[in-house]
Design a protein around this motif. Structure first.
Motif, PDB file in Angstrom:
ATOM      1  N   ILE A 251       0.832  -1.175  -0.159  1.00 17.45           N
ATOM      2  CA  ILE A 251      -0.039  -0.045   0.145  1.00 17.45           C
ATOM      3  C   ILE A 251       0.768   1.179  -0.061  1.00 17.45           C
ATOM      4  O   ILE A 251       1.791   1.306   0.826  1.00 17.45           O
ATOM      5  N   THR A 252       0.785   2.094  -0.960  1.00 13.09           N
ATOM      6  CA  THR A 252       1.475   3.419  -0.945  1.00 13.09           C
ATOM      7  C   THR A 252       0.460   4.740  -0.997  1.00 13.09           C
ATOM      8  O   THR A 252      -0.680   4.404  -1.571  1.00 13.09           O
ATOM      9  N   SER A 253       1.111   5.617  -1.143  1.00 14.52           N
ATOM     10  CA  SER A 253       0.274   6.966  -1.415  1.00 14.52           C
ATOM     11  C   SER A 253      -0.474   6.971  -2.747  1.00 14.52           C
ATOM     12  O   SER A 253       0.327   6.768  -3.889  1.00 14.52           O
ATOM     13  N   VAL A 254      -1.543   7.702  -2.795  1.00 18.42           N
ATOM     14  CA  VAL A 254      -1.869   7.907  -4.257  1.00 18.42           C
ATOM     15  C   VAL A 254      -1.233   9.056  -4.818  1.00 18.42           C
ATOM     16  O   VAL A 254      -1.184   8.578  -6.138  1.00 18.42           O
TER      17      VAL A 254
ATOM     18  N   TYR B 245      -3.362   1.961  -3.411  1.00 17.29           N
ATOM     19  CA  TYR B 245      -3.116   3.334  -3.214  1.00 17.29           C
ATOM     20  C   TYR B 245      -4.138   3.641  -2.265  1.00 17.29           C
ATOM     21  O   TYR B 245      -5.416   3.544  -2.230  1.00 17.29           O
ATOM     22  N   SER B 246      -3.607   4.387  -1.126  1.00 18.41           N
ATOM     23  CA  SER B 246      -4.488   5.091  -0.136  1.00 18.41           C
ATOM     24  C   SER B 246      -3.802   6.371   0.048  1.00 18.41           C
ATOM     25  O   SER B 246      -2.850   6.852   0.015  1.00 18.41           O
ATOM     26  N   SER B 247      -4.844   7.087   0.898  1.00 15.45           N
ATOM     27  CA  SER B 247      -4.613   8.588   1.179  1.00 15.45           C
ATOM     28  C   SER B 247      -3.551   8.504   2.611  1.00 15.45           C
ATOM     29  O   SER B 247      -3.339   9.795   2.738  1.00 15.45           O
ATOM     30  N   ILE B 248      -3.713   7.645   3.232  1.00 17.43           N
ATOM     31  CA  ILE B 248      -2.845   7.445   4.488  1.00 17.43           C
ATOM     32  C   ILE B 248      -1.380   7.498   4.201  1.00 17.43           C
ATOM     33  O   ILE B 248      -0.941   6.798   3.416  1.00 17.43           O
ATOM     34  N   LYS B 249      -0.652   8.270   4.912  1.00 21.49           N
ATOM     35  CA  LYS B 249       0.674   8.499   4.675  1.00 21.49           C
ATOM     36  C   LYS B 249       1.185   7.941   6.273  1.00 21.49           C
ATOM     37  O   LYS B 249       1.246   8.716   7.287  1.00 21.49           O
TER      38      LYS B 249
END
Length: 168
Positions: free
Chosen positions: A91-94, A115-119
């Motif tokens: 999982i990585t940033s959008v 992809y996720s908005s979580i950083k």
């Protein structure tokens, strides 16, 4: 800029396993690694503890992943991983969707990416009963936590984010 290839004499001396805190040999432990060699050791240990077709999970490093030193490191690392036939879900940033599409080629075989908005502030690698944290900077710091309970908590967190993340 993060430079994981630079090694001073002091860092060279610390690049091996720095510290191990062991509470119970079979259940708990923390390993701390410094610098490029330390990172190599931590990731070699990751591969050595997995068998053919097993899978581990990653919360990627964010924009640090696009730095030349990290690209080179992970390109070489993934060659070893592919040879051992280990799978990855990441999982990585959008924000990294387009740059990663250009980078992911045959060197990144058997990697599923969402992809996720979580950083997260670190890279997190979850495998069986271990969690590896990669803290970018100079020097790079990598620590491995060997604890089934912590690994399970991160695994559950990963699965929750995975189910709610975007595919390309």
């Amino acid at each position: 800029s993060v430079d994981i290839s630079h090694t001073s004499a002091d860092e060279e001396a610390m690049s091996h396993e720095l510290k191990k805190i062991s509470f119970d040999e079979d259940q708990y432990g923390v390993n701390l690694f410094i610098g490029k060699r330390g990172m190599e050791k931590a990731f070699d240990d990751l591969l050595n503890n997995l068998k053919k077709w097993e899978e581990y999970h990653v919360f990627a490093l964010g924009e640090h992943l696009l730095k030349k030193d990290f690209l080179d490191f992970f390109s070489n690392y993934h060659k070893k991983r592919i040879k051992k036939q280990i799978k990855v879900r990441m999982i990585t940033s959008v924000d990294l969707a387009k740059p990663l599409e250009r980078i992911f080629d045959d060197n990144y075989k058997d990697v599923l990416v969402r992809y996720s908005s979580i950083k997260l502030p670190t890279g997190v690698f979850i495998a069986k009963d271990k969690v590896i944290f990669v803290v970018p900077g100079y020097p790079i710091i990598v620590f491995t936590v060997h604890c089934t309970k912590i690994a399970m908590e991160y695994q559950h967190f990963f699965e929750e984010i995975w189910e709610n993340s975007l595919t390309r």
